[in-house]
Design a protein around this motif. Sequence first.
Motif, PDB file in Angstrom:
ATOM      1  N   GLY A 239      -6.191   5.386  -0.857  1.00  0.00           N
ATOM      2  CA  GLY A 239      -6.947   4.556  -1.787  1.00  0.00           C
ATOM      3  C   GLY A 239      -7.258   3.185  -1.237  1.00  0.00           C
ATOM      4  N   ALA A 240      -6.311   2.593  -0.510  1.00  0.00           N
ATOM      5  CA  ALA A 240      -6.553   1.269   0.066  1.00  0.00           C
ATOM      6  C   ALA A 240      -7.662   1.324   1.109  1.00  0.00           C
ATOM      7  CB  ALA A 240      -5.264   0.733   0.690  1.00  0.00           C
ATOM      8  N   ARG A 242     -10.163   3.414   1.056  1.00  0.00           N
ATOM      9  CA  ARG A 242     -11.432   3.543   0.332  1.00  0.00           C
ATOM     10  C   ARG A 242     -11.904   2.177  -0.160  1.00  0.00           C
ATOM     11  NH1 ARG A 242      -8.702   8.091  -1.827  1.00  0.00           N
ATOM     12  NH2 ARG A 242      -8.461   7.152  -3.893  1.00  0.00           N
ATOM     13  N   ALA A 243     -10.976   1.382  -0.700  1.00  0.00           N
ATOM     14  CA  ALA A 243     -11.341   0.043  -1.172  1.00  0.00           C
ATOM     15  C   ALA A 243     -11.863  -0.801  -0.022  1.00  0.00           C
ATOM     16  CB  ALA A 243     -10.134  -0.623  -1.825  1.00  0.00           C
ATOM     17  N   GLU A 247     -15.630  -2.552   0.669  1.00  0.00           N
ATOM     18  CA  GLU A 247     -15.710  -3.982   0.945  1.00  0.00           C
ATOM     19  C   GLU A 247     -16.518  -4.265   2.215  1.00  0.00           C
ATOM     20  OE1 GLU A 247     -12.661  -7.830   1.123  1.00  0.00           O
ATOM     21  OE2 GLU A 247     -11.892  -5.786   0.839  1.00  0.00           O
ATOM     22  N   ASN A 257     -13.537   6.437 -10.603  1.00  0.00           N
ATOM     23  CA  ASN A 257     -12.601   5.407 -10.131  1.00  0.00           C
ATOM     24  C   ASN A 257     -12.170   5.671  -8.691  1.00  0.00           C
ATOM     25  OD1 ASN A 257     -12.709   4.423 -12.768  1.00  0.00           O
ATOM     26  ND2 ASN A 257     -10.907   5.573 -13.401  1.00  0.00           N
ATOM     27  N   ILE A 259     -11.528   3.874  -6.170  1.00  0.00           N
ATOM     28  CA  ILE A 259     -10.541   2.994  -5.552  1.00  0.00           C
ATOM     29  C   ILE A 259      -9.388   2.789  -6.528  1.00  0.00           C
ATOM     30  CG2 ILE A 259     -12.305   1.847  -4.153  1.00  0.00           C
ATOM     31  CD1 ILE A 259     -12.187  -0.502  -6.049  1.00  0.00           C
ATOM     32  N   ASP A 263      -6.781  -2.342  -7.722  1.00  0.00           N
ATOM     33  CA  ASP A 263      -7.651  -3.128  -6.849  1.00  0.00           C
ATOM     34  C   ASP A 263      -9.065  -3.279  -7.402  1.00  0.00           C
ATOM     35  OD1 ASP A 263      -7.595  -4.644  -4.547  1.00  0.00           O
ATOM     36  OD2 ASP A 263      -8.210  -3.028  -3.216  1.00  0.00           O
ATOM     37  N   LEU A 264      -9.332  -2.640  -8.538  1.00  0.00           N
ATOM     38  CA  LEU A 264     -10.706  -2.560  -9.023  1.00  0.00           C
ATOM     39  C   LEU A 264     -11.283  -3.922  -9.393  1.00  0.00           C
ATOM     40  CD1 LEU A 264     -13.128  -0.828  -9.744  1.00  0.00           C
ATOM     41  CD2 LEU A 264     -12.089  -0.384 -11.979  1.00  0.00           C
ATOM     42  N   VAL A 267     -12.310  -5.787  -6.208  1.00  0.00           N
ATOM     43  CA  VAL A 267     -13.429  -5.213  -5.454  1.00  0.00           C
ATOM     44  C   VAL A 267     -14.736  -5.384  -6.207  1.00  0.00           C
ATOM     45  CG1 VAL A 267     -14.389  -3.068  -4.541  1.00  0.00           C
ATOM     46  CG2 VAL A 267     -11.981  -3.604  -4.170  1.00  0.00           C
TER      47      VAL A 267
END
Length: 539
Positions: A239-240, A242-243, A247, A257, A259, A263-264, A267
């Motif tokens: 997931g990190a 993907r975030a 970015e 969802n 990410i 963290d949403l 981002v």
Amino acid sequence: MSINRRTFNQLLLLSTAGTLAPSFGLRAAEDKPKPGGTLNFIVEPEPPTILALAHTAGGTQKVSPKITEGLLTYDFDLTPKPQLATDWSISNDGLSYTFKLRPNVKWHDGKPFTAEDVAYSIGLLKQVHPRGRGTFANVVKVETPDPLTAIIRLSKPAPYLLSALYAAESPIVPKHVYENVAVADVPLNKNGSAPIGTGPFVFKEWVRGSHIILERNADYWDAGKPYLDRVVVRFVPDGAARAAGFETGEFDIGGDNPIPLSDLERVKALPNISVDSRGYETKGDQTQLIFNLDNEYLNNVKVRRAIAHAIDLDVILNTVWYGYGHISPTPISIFLSRYHDASIKPYAYDLAAAEQLLDAAGYKRGADGTRFTLRLTHNSYNEGFKRVIEYLKQNLTRIGIAATIDSYDFSTYIQKVYTERVFDVTAEYLGNQFDPTLGVQRVYWSKNFKLGLPFSNAAHYANPEVDRLLEAASVEIDEDKRRQEFNDFQRIIADEVPVVNLIALENVTVFNKRVKNHTIGAEGVQANFAEVYVKDGEG
């Protein structure tokens, strides 16, 4: 005499007023679309198949419609729109649906699309699709009086049928590919990993664990579309990562969802990123704990109620899902407000009551303080399910139930739960869809217990009265009677607890601002992306 498409759409709008998300209409292109470009589309987890014929996995439903289409698509208010069908009508008795099909459509292998493909597809969906077994249960036959007309004949009314014909739910597949394939072999047929469709994109390659490449269909029936040259479906388990990809601009779009919720907020505040909560009108997401009732302990309703008392839904909502959802303790999600029974409340978080129920069930604590042991697992589709099961393990320990957690990749999870049944409790996802007959019935209907059928009756729950209510509601055209049947069903489930219903999730699509026309109707990122284009200089 029959009801034509325009009249039906008007009636549908009247019947759904105040019960569904407001209509935004199809969103017009912000600029003149520019042909060309590649879209990097995040889908996680990697699906077991990329054809939504025998699977309802989230990843499958995102990829499949780009290749293989449905008869209809839908506006945000679920008004039907043409796709492979250009017009349709319903007989006054609700037993005949006539579809006029789009001419000059070709399969990706060059063969013509005809009504024979529609008839064959509906027959297959009725047999192999987890929800199709209910959706098309009343279909007696599909007549094909000419190559561009398909008439669905029903034994009983199916008030939900016209809402179930989009590509992610009821894909139309090529008869010439499947007609010599045994029904039992359909889910594993090679067309599931290299599908032939009529859609705007043609399958190019699937590198397991990495990506899928879809290329522009130069012979697509909608001339000039798709605008994109290529869609690259990316699989990134972390997931990190993907975030970080959103970015940096490496990834363009992802749904459900994509990410971590933790963290949403950070981002979506970035200048190149935006989010859209539309495009989930067909889903009605619900999270659940499903009990395996073949387990001797869980077959006791007092044990199931005790476990329900050991769950604090406020903690699950705010800690596990970071507040992105609503407590939804009934089988029918609060997002389906027309049929959701708001009078049903969740079991109170009460560890003392849980202990008393377990004692009354005959499972007192042993010398080591343990009553018995359960095997816990979780759907890997979303990282939140693992957090749910970790929370459950902690609280089960507090009431004297030992627990172990088995975590699997998505394909293995499907095998372990729905074929081998080597689990006791699983944290699972249920798409309620747009109607309880399609999205909810499959989990509680005794006739939908079938080894190897994903997202079906994993509990092995059987109650004749529940079966009667679900079957009656599936054909009831009187809306008040249908609502009462669903309310009675919900009350039985709340009492017998084969499933603990938890949270109705809120979903967002995360996208780079250079991506345009990605959410133009109720299907969101499950649509075919024929309208999507990328604008240079943004994002």
